[in-house]
Design a protein around this motif. Structure first.
Motif, PDB file in Angstrom:
ATOM      1  N   VAL A  56       0.868  -1.185   0.000  1.00 13.92           N
ATOM      2  CA  VAL A  56       0.000   0.000   0.000  1.00 13.92           C
ATOM      3  C   VAL A  56       0.909   1.241   0.000  1.00 13.92           C
ATOM      4  O   VAL A  56       0.964   2.012   0.961  1.00 13.92           O
ATOM      5  CB  VAL A  56      -0.968  -0.023   1.206  1.00 13.92           C
ATOM      6  N   HIS A  59       0.160   4.868   1.095  1.00 19.13           N
ATOM      7  CA  HIS A  59       0.081   5.256   2.506  1.00 19.13           C
ATOM      8  C   HIS A  59       1.313   4.839   3.301  1.00 19.13           C
ATOM      9  O   HIS A  59       1.264   4.662   4.509  1.00 19.13           O
ATOM     10  CB  HIS A  59      -1.221   4.726   3.132  1.00 19.13           C
ATOM     11  N   PHE A 132      -4.190   9.424   9.616  1.00 21.06           N
ATOM     12  CA  PHE A 132      -3.603   8.266  10.317  1.00 21.06           C
ATOM     13  C   PHE A 132      -2.993   7.218   9.403  1.00 21.06           C
ATOM     14  O   PHE A 132      -2.570   6.159   9.855  1.00 21.06           O
ATOM     15  CB  PHE A 132      -4.564   7.688  11.358  1.00 21.06           C
ATOM     16  N   GLY A 133      -2.931   7.477   8.079  1.00 23.59           N
ATOM     17  CA  GLY A 133      -2.296   6.510   7.175  1.00 23.59           C
ATOM     18  C   GLY A 133      -3.268   5.422   6.781  1.00 23.59           C
ATOM     19  O   GLY A 133      -4.447   5.680   6.527  1.00 23.59           O
ATOM     20  N   ALA A 134      -2.788   4.188   6.729  1.00 24.08           N
ATOM     21  CA  ALA A 134      -3.616   3.054   6.305  1.00 24.08           C
ATOM     22  C   ALA A 134      -4.431   2.526   7.484  1.00 24.08           C
ATOM     23  O   ALA A 134      -3.877   2.221   8.550  1.00 24.08           O
ATOM     24  CB  ALA A 134      -2.728   1.945   5.756  1.00 24.08           C
ATOM     25  N   THR A 153     -11.823   6.448   9.891  1.00 20.50           N
ATOM     26  CA  THR A 153     -11.466   7.849  10.115  1.00 20.50           C
ATOM     27  C   THR A 153     -12.210   8.733   9.129  1.00 20.50           C
ATOM     28  O   THR A 153     -12.570   8.266   8.039  1.00 20.50           O
ATOM     29  CB  THR A 153      -9.950   8.069   9.925  1.00 20.50           C
ATOM     30  N   VAL A 155     -11.826  12.183   6.726  1.00 22.34           N
ATOM     31  CA  VAL A 155     -10.761  12.794   5.933  1.00 22.34           C
ATOM     32  C   VAL A 155     -11.349  14.079   5.370  1.00 22.34           C
ATOM     33  O   VAL A 155     -12.572  14.174   5.209  1.00 22.34           O
ATOM     34  CB  VAL A 155     -10.381  11.885   4.731  1.00 22.34           C
ATOM     35  N   ASN A 171     -13.205  10.561   1.608  1.00 19.76           N
ATOM     36  CA  ASN A 171     -13.318   9.176   1.130  1.00 19.76           C
ATOM     37  C   ASN A 171     -13.060   8.209   2.286  1.00 19.76           C
ATOM     38  O   ASN A 171     -12.639   7.069   2.075  1.00 19.76           O
ATOM     39  CB  ASN A 171     -12.386   8.926  -0.060  1.00 19.76           C
ATOM     40  N   VAL A 186      -8.402  -9.388   6.659  1.00 21.91           N
ATOM     41  CA  VAL A 186      -8.436  -7.929   6.801  1.00 21.91           C
ATOM     42  C   VAL A 186      -8.894  -7.287   5.501  1.00 21.91           C
ATOM     43  O   VAL A 186      -8.343  -7.549   4.437  1.00 21.91           O
ATOM     44  CB  VAL A 186      -7.079  -7.335   7.263  1.00 21.91           C
ATOM     45  N   ASP A 188      -9.619  -3.494   3.935  1.00 21.90           N
ATOM     46  CA  ASP A 188      -9.251  -2.101   4.225  1.00 21.90           C
ATOM     47  C   ASP A 188      -9.490  -1.288   2.966  1.00 21.90           C
ATOM     48  O   ASP A 188      -8.844  -1.523   1.946  1.00 21.90           O
ATOM     49  CB  ASP A 188      -7.759  -2.043   4.604  1.00 21.90           C
ATOM     50  N   MET A 189     -10.407  -0.368   3.025  1.00 14.44           N
ATOM     51  CA  MET A 189     -10.727   0.365   1.794  1.00 14.44           C
ATOM     52  C   MET A 189     -11.170   1.801   2.047  1.00 14.44           C
ATOM     53  O   MET A 189     -11.812   2.110   3.047  1.00 14.44           O
ATOM     54  CB  MET A 189     -11.831  -0.355   1.037  1.00 14.44           C
ATOM     55  N   LYS A 198      -3.453   7.016  -4.094  1.00 16.89           N
ATOM     56  CA  LYS A 198      -3.056   6.320  -5.324  1.00 16.89           C
ATOM     57  C   LYS A 198      -2.961   7.309  -6.481  1.00 16.89           C
ATOM     58  O   LYS A 198      -2.132   7.160  -7.362  1.00 16.89           O
ATOM     59  CB  LYS A 198      -4.067   5.223  -5.669  1.00 16.89           C
ATOM     60  N   LEU A 318      -9.613 -14.683  -4.303  1.00 23.21           N
ATOM     61  CA  LEU A 318      -8.821 -14.254  -3.154  1.00 23.21           C
ATOM     62  C   LEU A 318      -9.735 -13.724  -2.061  1.00 23.21           C
ATOM     63  O   LEU A 318     -10.850 -13.270  -2.337  1.00 23.21           O
ATOM     64  CB  LEU A 318      -7.854 -13.138  -3.563  1.00 23.21           C
ATOM     65  N   VAL A 319      -9.228 -13.769  -0.836  1.00 24.06           N
ATOM     66  CA  VAL A 319      -9.921 -13.156   0.298  1.00 24.06           C
ATOM     67  C   VAL A 319      -9.233 -11.812   0.532  1.00 24.06           C
ATOM     68  O   VAL A 319      -8.012 -11.704   0.342  1.00 24.06           O
ATOM     69  CB  VAL A 319      -9.798 -14.096   1.527  1.00 24.06           C
ATOM     70  N   GLY A 321      -7.049  -9.056   1.896  1.00 26.07           N
ATOM     71  CA  GLY A 321      -5.860  -9.202   2.738  1.00 26.07           C
ATOM     72  C   GLY A 321      -4.848 -10.190   2.172  1.00 26.07           C
ATOM     73  O   GLY A 321      -3.667 -10.138   2.530  1.00 26.07           O
ATOM     74  N   ILE A 323      -3.588 -10.437  -0.903  1.00 21.54           N
ATOM     75  CA  ILE A 323      -2.578  -9.779  -1.747  1.00 21.54           C
ATOM     76  C   ILE A 323      -1.551  -9.083  -0.844  1.00 21.54           C
ATOM     77  O   ILE A 323      -0.339  -9.207  -1.038  1.00 21.54           O
ATOM     78  CB  ILE A 323      -3.254  -8.752  -2.686  1.00 21.54           C
TER      79      ILE A 323
HETATM   80  N1  NAD Z   1      -6.025   7.909   6.304  1.00 24.38           N
HETATM   81  C1  NAD Z   1      -6.745   8.316   5.308  1.00 24.38           C
HETATM   82  O1  NAD Z   1      -7.177   9.451   5.310  1.00 24.38           O
HETATM   83  C2  NAD Z   1      -7.055   7.407   4.163  1.00 24.38           C
HETATM   84  C3  NAD Z   1      -8.006   7.813   3.211  1.00 24.38           C
HETATM   85  C4  NAD Z   1      -8.298   6.920   2.188  1.00 24.38           C
HETATM   86  C5  NAD Z   1      -7.642   5.698   2.087  1.00 24.38           C
HETATM   87  N2  NAD Z   1      -6.722   5.365   3.028  1.00 24.38           N
HETATM   88  C6  NAD Z   1      -6.007   4.071   2.936  1.00 24.38           C
HETATM   89  O2  NAD Z   1      -5.650   3.848   1.583  1.00 24.38           O
HETATM   90  C7  NAD Z   1      -5.384   2.459   1.435  1.00 24.38           C
HETATM   91  C8  NAD Z   1      -5.835   1.982   0.073  1.00 24.38           C
HETATM   92  O3  NAD Z   1      -7.256   2.010  -0.017  1.00 24.38           O
HETATM   93  P1  NAD Z   1      -7.977   1.457  -1.338  1.00 24.38           P
HETATM   94  O4  NAD Z   1      -9.421   1.671  -1.189  1.00 24.38           O
HETATM   95  O5  NAD Z   1      -7.297   2.036  -2.531  1.00 24.38           O
HETATM   96  O6  NAD Z   1      -7.624  -0.097  -1.236  1.00 24.38           O
HETATM   97  P2  NAD Z   1      -7.595  -1.208  -2.412  1.00 24.38           P
HETATM   98  O7  NAD Z   1      -8.593  -0.869  -3.446  1.00 24.38           O
HETATM   99  O8  NAD Z   1      -6.190  -1.409  -2.838  1.00 24.38           O
HETATM  100  O9  NAD Z   1      -8.038  -2.517  -1.631  1.00 24.38           O
HETATM  101  C9  NAD Z   1      -9.295  -2.579  -0.979  1.00 24.38           C
HETATM  102  C10 NAD Z   1      -9.496  -3.954  -0.389  1.00 24.38           C
HETATM  103  O10 NAD Z   1      -9.772  -4.874  -1.453  1.00 24.38           O
HETATM  104  C11 NAD Z   1      -8.999  -6.051  -1.259  1.00 24.38           C
HETATM  105  N3  NAD Z   1      -8.733  -6.619  -2.581  1.00 24.38           N
HETATM  106  C12 NAD Z   1      -8.056  -6.040  -3.610  1.00 24.38           C
HETATM  107  N4  NAD Z   1      -8.009  -6.859  -4.665  1.00 24.38           N
HETATM  108  C13 NAD Z   1      -8.677  -7.984  -4.305  1.00 24.38           C
HETATM  109  C14 NAD Z   1      -9.017  -9.198  -4.978  1.00 24.38           C
HETATM  110  N5  NAD Z   1      -8.618  -9.434  -6.227  1.00 24.38           N
HETATM  111  N6  NAD Z   1      -9.725 -10.121  -4.318  1.00 24.38           N
HETATM  112  C15 NAD Z   1     -10.118  -9.909  -3.040  1.00 24.38           C
HETATM  113  N7  NAD Z   1      -9.854  -8.784  -2.347  1.00 24.38           N
HETATM  114  C16 NAD Z   1      -9.140  -7.831  -2.983  1.00 24.38           C
HETATM  115  C17 NAD Z   1      -7.751  -5.615  -0.558  1.00 24.38           C
HETATM  116  O11 NAD Z   1      -7.193  -6.700   0.181  1.00 24.38           O
HETATM  117  C18 NAD Z   1      -8.304  -4.522   0.356  1.00 24.38           C
HETATM  118  O12 NAD Z   1      -8.736  -5.068   1.563  1.00 24.38           O
HETATM  119  C19 NAD Z   1      -6.053   1.775   2.619  1.00 24.38           C
HETATM  120  O13 NAD Z   1      -5.027   1.338   3.492  1.00 24.38           O
HETATM  121  C20 NAD Z   1      -6.864   2.887   3.286  1.00 24.38           C
HETATM  122  O14 NAD Z   1      -6.996   2.737   4.674  1.00 24.38           O
HETATM  123  C21 NAD Z   1      -6.424   6.182   4.056  1.00 24.38           C
END
Ligand code: NAD
Length: 367
Positions: A56, A59, A132-134, A153, A155, A171, A186, A188-189, A198, A318-319, A321, A323
């Motif tokens: 990730v 973050h 707070f990051g991820a 959290t 944002v 978001n 886990v 996390d999204m 990203k 996949l489940v 977490g 990846i």
């Molecule tokens: N602190 C902040 O303000 C803030 C704001 C936004 C996002 N974030 C962080 O950004 C990070 C990235 O977020 P995101 O929404 O882009 O995540 P993401 O789209 O990369 O993943 C979302 C979830 O989908 C799962 N996933 C992905 N591909 C999969 C597959 N093929 N099969 C099954 N599960 C799958 C991942 O394991 C994850 O749990 C997160 O850690 C989030 O907490 C932080």
């Protein structure tokens, strides 16, 4: 090694590879130099490098220059310590005292886990915090303690509510982790189609983004990451993501007494406090059911999903977490790969703060 990773030249075309421990130590030195205690710097550095290790990168340490700027310009207080200001039953409210969000969040989840151990469940709202990051970093504190943990959290506003055009909702990410044999479940999204980090990473790398990630300042879909940063993110699943983002703002912002909606201050107003709110929920599995039986049942559930028939075009199921777990294993074995520009920014911060760069870094061509 095909290019010097310590040079800013060609940084956009290189990646560097750093052992996980060395990157934690480097990040920690930078945060110490910015005024954090050794303990706070160490745990904030670990949180960021954990995100990089899990793949990730949006973050991970790519965020460090912004955190350092905020510490330098007064938006974040390096010496502040979060404190429980209110307690009632299984509930606590934490005043983050404008400390680094990574520090406040860890403290908040630790309080929630302690309450869960004592009372079966713990719910902790944090106010006056920062980015707070991820979210997975905090949810993943639950499973080793026998707890399901939920971290969320608010944002600063980056999306319009569904059907609107005014940025009023963040978001607002949410992560849920549960103990499971082998490795925890886990998810996390962010509640946007993708996390803003990203898009920021794509902008840093000079790469295009898919057309459904964001709209530009004129409200049109864009593949230009820089134009997207001037515009708005799209909510995940339209009205559903929009609705959930509002709900997370109620839980994180309103309940904690922090700022909410359009009043949250973005990180790049470096001298201003953000007043971010978080919510942490911990559920002690043993208070609900027999933990061994839970482990057997979740193992069965996740295995059934993983071994289910893939749809055409997919290699397997996949489940959430999986990846990130595989990425982490790879990082532990081979080191953490950082984009050249990310590393160059860290080196610039190191020079500014008089901090030594890591010595055990290798570089490779990018792409
Ligand atoms: N602190 C902040 O303000 C803030 C704001 C936004 C996002 N974030 C962080 O950004 C990070 C990235 O977020 P995101 O929404 O882009 O995540 P993401 O789209 O990369 O993943 C979302 C979830 O989908 C799962 N996933 C992905 N591909 C999969 C597959 N093929 N099969 C099954 N599960 C799958 C991942 O394991 C994850 O749990 C997160 O850690 C989030 O907490 C932080």
């Amino acid at each position: 090694m095909s290019s010097d990773p310590h040079s800013g030249d060609g940084a956009s075309e290189t990646t560097v590879c750093i052992p996980r421990d060395a990157l934690v130590a480097f990040a920690s030195r930078l945060l110490c130099a910015a005024g954090l205690s050794d303990a706070d710097a160490g745990l904030a550095a670990s949180a960021l490098v954990n995100a990089d290790a899990r793949g990730v990168a949006s973050h991970g340490v790519a965020r460090l220059p912004v955190y350092l700027d905020r510490l330098h310009r007064g938006g974040t207080d390096p010496r502040a310590q979060p404190v429980v200001e209110r307690r009632s039953g299984a509930v606590a409210v934490v005043d983050g005292a404008n400390a680094l969000g990574l520090v406040v969040a860890r403290y908040g989840m630790r309080q929630a886990l302690q309450l869960a151990k004592e009372r079966g469940a713990g719910v902790v709202a944090c106010r006056r915090s920062g980015h707070f990051g991820a979210a997975a970093e905090y949810a993943l504190m639950g499973p080793p303690e026998g707890c399901i943990a939920i971290a969320m959290t608010n944002v600063n506003a980056a999306m319009a509510p569904w059907g609107g055009s005014t940025p009023l909702i963040g978001n607002n990410p949410i992560a849920i982790a549960a103990p499971a044999p082998g490795s925890p479940f886990v998810v996390d999204m962010a509640l946007s189609t993708v996390a803003r980090g990203k898009i920021r990473l794509a902008a840093t790398r000079g790469e295009p983004i898919p057309p459904d990630w964001a709209i530009d300042g004129a409200g049109k879909p864009t593949i230009d990451a820089r134009a997207a940063l001037e515009g708005l993110l799209t909510p995940l699943g339209g009205p559903k993501g929009s609705g959930l983002a509002i709900a997370v703002d109620i839980l994180s912002g309103l309940l904690s007494g922090s700022a909410f909606g359009a009043d949250l201050v973005p990180q790049n107003r470096y001298g201003q406090t953000q007043d971010v709110g978080h919510l942490f929920i911990a559920l002690h599995v043993a208070a609900f059911t027999d933990p061994d039986n839970f482990q057997n049942r979740i193992a069965f559930m996740l295995d059934t999903i993983r071994h289910s028939a893939p749809a055409p075009g997919y290699d397997g199921v996949l489940v959430p977490g999986d990846i990130e777990r595989d990425n982490e294993r790879h990082a532990d074995e081979h080191g953490i790969t950082l984009h050249g520009r990310t590393y160059a920014a860290l080196l610039r911060a190191a020079v500014a703060l008089g901090v030594a760069a890591p010595t055990d870094v290798s570089g490779v061509r990018y792409g």
